[in-house]
Design a protein around this motif. Structure first.
Motif, PDB file in Angstrom:
ATOM      1  N   SER A  78     -13.370  32.921  -1.015  1.00  0.00           N
ATOM      2  CA  SER A  78     -13.736  31.539  -0.729  1.00  0.00           C
ATOM      3  C   SER A  78     -14.653  31.449   0.488  1.00  0.00           C
ATOM      4  CB  SER A  78     -12.471  30.704  -0.491  1.00  0.00           C
ATOM      5  OG  SER A  78     -12.796  29.377  -0.163  1.00  0.00           O
ATOM      6  N   TYR A  81     -18.136  32.536  -0.490  1.00  0.00           N
ATOM      7  CA  TYR A  81     -18.787  31.510  -1.319  1.00  0.00           C
ATOM      8  C   TYR A  81     -19.237  30.319  -0.468  1.00  0.00           C
ATOM      9  CZ  TYR A  81     -19.504  27.961  -4.874  1.00  0.00           C
ATOM     10  OH  TYR A  81     -20.057  26.984  -5.650  1.00  0.00           O
ATOM     11  N   ASP A  82     -18.345  29.847   0.413  1.00  0.00           N
ATOM     12  CA  ASP A  82     -18.684  28.697   1.260  1.00  0.00           C
ATOM     13  C   ASP A  82     -19.885  28.989   2.159  1.00  0.00           C
ATOM     14  OD1 ASP A  82     -16.657  27.194   0.181  1.00  0.00           O
ATOM     15  OD2 ASP A  82     -15.215  27.677   1.762  1.00  0.00           O
ATOM     16  N   TYR A  83     -19.902  30.173   2.740  1.00  0.00           N
ATOM     17  CA  TYR A  83     -20.967  30.495   3.684  1.00  0.00           C
ATOM     18  C   TYR A  83     -22.302  30.721   2.971  1.00  0.00           C
ATOM     19  CZ  TYR A  83     -23.628  32.833   7.326  1.00  0.00           C
ATOM     20  OH  TYR A  83     -24.605  33.173   8.232  1.00  0.00           O
ATOM     21  N   GLN A  85     -23.186  29.730  -0.178  1.00  0.00           N
ATOM     22  CA  GLN A  85     -23.637  28.622  -1.001  1.00  0.00           C
ATOM     23  C   GLN A  85     -23.771  27.307  -0.230  1.00  0.00           C
ATOM     24  OE1 GLN A  85     -24.562  28.879  -4.214  1.00  0.00           O
ATOM     25  NE2 GLN A  85     -24.145  31.079  -4.216  1.00  0.00           N
ATOM     26  N   LYS A  86     -22.907  27.095   0.773  1.00  0.00           N
ATOM     27  CA  LYS A  86     -22.905  25.825   1.491  1.00  0.00           C
ATOM     28  C   LYS A  86     -23.257  25.943   2.959  1.00  0.00           C
ATOM     29  CE  LYS A  86     -19.169  24.009  -1.465  1.00  0.00           C
ATOM     30  NZ  LYS A  86     -17.813  23.419  -1.455  1.00  0.00           N
ATOM     31  N   GLU A  88     -21.214  26.937   5.354  1.00  0.00           N
ATOM     32  CA  GLU A  88     -20.084  26.502   6.178  1.00  0.00           C
ATOM     33  C   GLU A  88     -18.840  27.251   5.752  1.00  0.00           C
ATOM     34  OE1 GLU A  88     -18.726  22.693   3.405  1.00  0.00           O
ATOM     35  OE2 GLU A  88     -19.576  22.350   5.406  1.00  0.00           O
ATOM     36  N   PHE A  89     -17.789  27.130   6.556  1.00  0.00           N
ATOM     37  CA  PHE A  89     -16.492  27.701   6.220  1.00  0.00           C
ATOM     38  C   PHE A  89     -15.486  26.553   6.100  1.00  0.00           C
ATOM     39  CE2 PHE A  89     -18.401  31.382   8.440  1.00  0.00           C
ATOM     40  CZ  PHE A  89     -18.216  32.341   7.448  1.00  0.00           C
ATOM     41  N   SER A  90     -14.782  26.494   4.980  1.00  0.00           N
ATOM     42  CA  SER A  90     -13.782  25.445   4.823  1.00  0.00           C
ATOM     43  C   SER A  90     -12.404  26.001   4.473  1.00  0.00           C
ATOM     44  CB  SER A  90     -14.211  24.461   3.724  1.00  0.00           C
ATOM     45  OG  SER A  90     -14.212  25.094   2.457  1.00  0.00           O
ATOM     46  N   ARG A 267     -10.086  24.709  -4.226  1.00  0.00           N
ATOM     47  CA  ARG A 267     -11.022  25.665  -4.849  1.00  0.00           C
ATOM     48  C   ARG A 267     -11.078  25.543  -6.361  1.00  0.00           C
ATOM     49  NH1 ARG A 267     -14.611  27.862  -6.414  1.00  0.00           N
ATOM     50  NH2 ARG A 267     -15.474  29.934  -6.016  1.00  0.00           N
ATOM     51  N   PHE A 271     -12.750  21.037  -6.491  1.00  0.00           N
ATOM     52  CA  PHE A 271     -14.134  21.506  -6.623  1.00  0.00           C
ATOM     53  C   PHE A 271     -14.639  21.316  -8.046  1.00  0.00           C
ATOM     54  CE2 PHE A 271     -17.074  24.989  -7.677  1.00  0.00           C
ATOM     55  CZ  PHE A 271     -18.097  24.705  -6.788  1.00  0.00           C
TER      56      PHE A 271
END
Length: 470
Positions: A78, A81-83, A85-86, A88-90, A267, A271
């Protein structure tokens, strides 16, 4: 993993595994007969939670390590993927941040709900003291009993109404409201258990006897309201000491379980459907997501089980020196849903058995097992839908259909092969959790992305996801 000092209780058909004794399946009996012609009553004994004993085995402990390694892998996936694609880290923690944004309000509301249950004790004691002063079999005595019964029903109704109002009208998010409503249900069940368990003793009391009025002192009432059980007794088996290091471990597991469930929901469900109503979803896409989340549904089930019935319950049991840790049985070996319902959540099952099934079977509809069982399913279905309905702000009869529809049907459906039955049990449980989560996610984002101006009572019951998906 915390290892409890309470020795496992031997009953019958015990198994020796790695030179240690463990109780097998349904042979861990927790109910005994007290009077001829009556159903058995709950029996409390000093015993561990089943997983606490099983973790002593190296092979079982390895399964726990595999689960932790899988969780780490999911979190790293996760994060990547967050870093990438977006940017950021969530880690799926957004649900936690939103759910507990007004945490101080949660404490105030819970404190208000707890304090509002104290009149139960005062009212019960006042009823008992006045009752013994009235002439037996007199009209005044009957009038007093009926008046107090009416006030008790009025208290239940008022507590349900005002607790729901406080939980849903103070800006709380869904997660916080869900927790408050679950706590409301727990306090209501505790209140009824205290009154129902002690009232027969007062009714049988003879004023001119040498015995004291059988009304528990306030310490027993207060201990019961925090003890991890819903069945009232004056005394419970207790441990000698509190092992604070194990309490710490269980609370860390509880916190980790919250993050795990938040991650899974964010997730794999949020999402997937957060754009419902903004873009069109066809039924094939929804079906593929639902079937694909079969394993995710099992993760939710296992996460909720470990979070609430093992970590949370054991932590409070240890702090209160409550020695009976039979909060669940080996439900994972079930080959029928009849056995699953009796072993999944022993705490709630004991309350339903003691104060619903047993009362209907012995008093309301004598010797009628079918009606008694249907009332248990009906009450369980109503309260599950009540809590989820007010927490989410809409009504979907998904759980009512599951409990009072499929639950009742599967309860009478038996499979001879334990292996085949256990396979079907796990599949239907996993896909059922996925279906429930899918429908609630779709409806939640339908109402968020497709708001309407004129909200009526009917809009609470009418699904929005059908008209919103354009």
């Amino acid at each position: 993993m915390a290892k409890d000092s309470i020795k496992p209780i031997r009953r019958q058909d015990e198994q020796r595994v790695n030179n240690k004794i463990f109780v097998s399946k349904e042979e861990l009996l927790d109910k005994v007969k007290t009077k001829p012609g009556e159903l058995p009553c709950k029996q409390f004994e000093a015993r561990n939670s089943l997983l606490t004993d099983l973790y002593e085995l190296k092979h079982v402990r390895t399964v726990y390590h595999i689960a932790l390694a899988t969780l780490i892998g999911l979190l790293l996936n996760s994060a990547a993927y967050d870093y990438l694609q977006k940017g950021e880290f969530s880690f799926g923690f957004s649900l936690i941040r939103k759910g507990f944004v007004n945490f101080h309000f949660l404490i105030v509301i819970w404190l208000g709900m707890f304090l509002s249950t104290l009149p139960i004790y005062l009212g019960f004691k006042y009823w008992a003291v006045i009752r013994i002063q009235l002439t037996p079999q007199s009209s005044a005595l009957k009038l007093w009993d009926r008046l107090c019964l009416g006030l008790l029903i009025l208290f239940y109704s008022g507590f349900l109404y005002f607790s729901t109002l406080a939980a849903t009208h103070n800006g709380q998010q869904t997660t916080a409201t869900l927790g408050l409503l679950m706590e409301m249900a727990r306090l209501l069940m505790k209140s009824h258990a205290f009154v129902r368990s002690n009232a027969p003793r007062v009714l049988k009391y003879k004023p001119h006897s040498d015995k004291e009025l059988p009304c528990p002192n306030f310490n027993k009432f207060l201990y019961f309201f925090f003890a991890p059980t819903l069945v009232y007794q004056d005394n419970y088996p207790r441990t000698k000491t509190i092992r604070w290091n194990y309490v710490t471990i269980w609370f860390f597991e509880f916190i980790g379980g919250i993050f795990f469930l938040s991650f899974v929901l964010d997730r794999y469900f949020i999402f997937a459907f957060e754009y419902y109503g903004i873009r069109s979803y066809n039924w094939q896409e929804i079906l593929i997501i639902t079937l694909g989340n079969f394993a995710t549904g099992m993760l939710l089930l296992l996460g909720l089980f470990y979070l609430l019935l093992h970590a949370w319950m054991n932590a409070f049991a240890e702090m209160l020196r409550f020695a009976d840790r039979l909060f669940y049985k080996d439900w994972w070996t079930s080959s029928t849903y009849d056995r699953f319902y009796r072993t999944w959540n022993v705490v709630v099952h004991d309350w339903l058995y003691t104060y619903v099934y047993k009362d209907f079977y012995e008093i309301v509809t004598p010797k009628n097992k079918v009606v008694s069982k249907l009332m248990v399913f009906f009450l369980s279905a109503i309260f599950h839908d009540y809590i989820l309905g007010f927490a989410f702000g809409f009504y979907l009869p998904i759980l009512f259909i599951n409990f009072f529809g499929f639950g009742v049907a599967f309860n009478f459906f038996k499979i001879k092969s334990d292996m085949f039955g256990n396979i079907l049990f796990w599949y239907f449980t996993g896909i059922g959790m996925s279906i429930n989560s899918t429908f609630y996610s779709i409806e939640f984002y339908s109402r968020f992305n497709c708001p309407i101006e004129n909200v009526t009572i009917g809009s609470y019951f009418i699904p929005r996801f059908i008209s919103c998906n354009k």
